[in-house]
Design an enzyme around this catalytic site. Structure first.
Site, PDB file in Angstrom:
ATOM      1  N   ARG A  38     -43.262   3.320 -16.792  1.00 23.43           N
ATOM      2  CA  ARG A  38     -44.662   3.743 -16.788  1.00 23.43           C
ATOM      3  C   ARG A  38     -45.151   4.052 -18.201  1.00 23.43           C
ATOM      4  NH1 ARG A  38     -48.601   6.187 -13.312  1.00 23.43           N
ATOM      5  NH2 ARG A  38     -49.710   7.931 -14.296  1.00 23.43           N
ATOM      6  N   LEU A  63     -54.824   5.073 -15.401  1.00 22.42           N
ATOM      7  CA  LEU A  63     -53.658   4.976 -14.521  1.00 22.42           C
ATOM      8  C   LEU A  63     -53.738   6.089 -13.493  1.00 22.42           C
ATOM      9  CD1 LEU A  63     -50.777   4.326 -17.091  1.00 22.42           C
ATOM     10  CD2 LEU A  63     -51.286   2.856 -15.140  1.00 22.42           C
ATOM     11  N   SER A  64     -53.525   5.753 -12.227  1.00 20.50           N
ATOM     12  CA  SER A  64     -53.481   6.775 -11.183  1.00 20.50           C
ATOM     13  C   SER A  64     -52.172   7.548 -11.278  1.00 20.50           C
ATOM     14  CB  SER A  64     -53.613   6.138  -9.798  1.00 20.50           C
ATOM     15  OG  SER A  64     -54.890   5.574  -9.622  1.00 20.50           O
ATOM     16  N   ALA A  65     -52.102   8.673 -10.570  1.00 24.75           N
ATOM     17  CA  ALA A  65     -50.885   9.480 -10.558  1.00 24.75           C
ATOM     18  C   ALA A  65     -49.742   8.709  -9.898  1.00 24.75           C
ATOM     19  CB  ALA A  65     -51.140  10.788  -9.812  1.00 24.75           C
TER      20      ALA A  65
END
Length: 368
Positions: A38, A63-65
């Site tokens: 990530r 970016l989402s969690a």
């Protein structure tokens, strides 16, 4: 949105936390998450936040969690050969993980509103293909990204087996999303502060399931001059692979299968060893016996001398255990690094009696 699990020290640590919290529940999803770091999708200077369970945004890049991506990947129920459409594909992080699961005979398309984000996604994809050893451990369906508004997709576009929308969908756009889905397909999207999974069970029938409460920015309706027609988004065509490309896929598959038969561990994405938890030793107490009348009664009494000796022994034992654990951890890390450093598929290809140009093609022009 996020913060559901503890922050990790690195990508593997983050995945361990997501597994422990039951956000990652299947082996194929775990392997895809481990294969793609990530942190590689963060801008320089922001990587320290990559392994926290938090969303991240910088300009148009978002970016989402990790907990959201985990639930999405599990809810999509991905399999090899499926077609996938990512609406609001962003950095390409999710699309690349999906490509590791659906394989070379799948379809992997993404639509993103911002041109600069599409360029960023293409750079990250190119870096993954050229530089990540994980690439050689999977059969990959490379994502194709196009610039456009997700709400202006051409009405005659083909349908998909799996669809994800990475922005909040208003209720009046729900049917628009459903039409893009094949019968038997799955759509995952946030709507009315819920991440939902919709399965198309028939031509005009759907089943919905709430996954978890979320908060997403809404889909953007593109501004246009009054009376002008919006530019329809043309999705990439679904094309048949060339014979040359199919040959590369099957040669690599055969070599990979042979390698995995000889050494099964080489077929897995290696993770760093987990830190061992040290055992806590309880302090001893001395039992003495006291006469009360005609009865002998046990009574726990601490001896200062024995307590001092016990503390010294306990300290020595802790030091010995810590040293032993450190040696074992270093040994494990060296073993993992050796496995990571050796790209067995590449070595196999390089030993084939083939022209160098063909070897380079089989390696996808990778330099390492």
């Amino acid at each position: 949105m996020g913060g559901a699990v503890s922050a990790g020290e690195d990508n593997d640590d983050l995945i361990d936390n997501l597994k422990e919290a039951q956000y990652i529940r299947s082996d194929r999803v775990e392997q895809a998450f481990r294969a793609l770091d990530r942190g590689d999708y963060y801008l320089d200077g922001y990587r320290d936040n990559a392994y926290k369970d938090l969303a991240w945004k910088h300009g148009n890049i978002h970016l989402s969690a990790p907990c959201i991506y985990s639930e999405v990947m599990e809810a999509l129920k991905l399999q090899q050969g499926l077609s996938f459409l990512n609406l609001g594909s962003g950095t390409g992080y999710l699309s690349t993980m999906v490509g590791l699961i659906i394989g070379p005979f799948g379809v992997n398309h993404g639509v993103e509103l911002h041109t600069d984000v599409v360029e960023y996604a293409k750079e990250k994809l190119d870096d993954f293909i050229k530089n990540s050893d994980s690439f050689d451990k999977f059969e990959f369906c490379e994502p194709i990204f196009v610039v456009g508004n997700c709400l202006e997709i051409s009405s005659d576009s083909h349908q998909y087996d799996r669809i994800y929308c990475g922005a909040g969908v208003q209720k009046d756009h729900e049917n628009y999303m459903k039409i893009l889905l094949k019968v038997g397909g799955i759509l995952v999207m946030p709507i009315e502060d819920q991440l939902i999974q919709i399965t198309r069970t028939g031509q005009c029938s759907w089943e919905s399931k709430n996954i978890l409460a979320v908060s997403f920015a809404p889909l953007v309706q593109k501004n246009r001059a009054e009376g002008s027609q919006p530019d329809a988004v043309e999705l990439p065509p679904v094309t048949v692979r060339s014979l040359q490309d199919l040959s590369r896929v099957y040669i690599r598959r055969t070599l990979r299968d042979l390698t995995n038969e000889e050494c099964p561990d080489n077929g897995l994405v290696q993770r760093a060893p987990q830190k061992r938890k040290r055992r806590r030793c309880r302090r001893r107490r001395i039992n003495t016996y006291v006469f009360v009348g005609n009865q002998l009664i046990p009574q726990a009494v601490e001896s200062e001398e024995d307590e001092r000796i016990d503390q010294e022994q306990h300290k020595d034992q802790e030091q010995q255990e810590a040293q032993k654990e450190q040696e074992e951890e270093e040994r494990d890390i060296v073993s993992v690094e050796i496995l990571k450093a050796v790209n067995v598929l590449r070595d196999r290809i390089m030993t084939l009696p083939l022209p160098e140009s063909l070897k380079t093609y089989l390696l996808y022009y990778r330099e390492k």
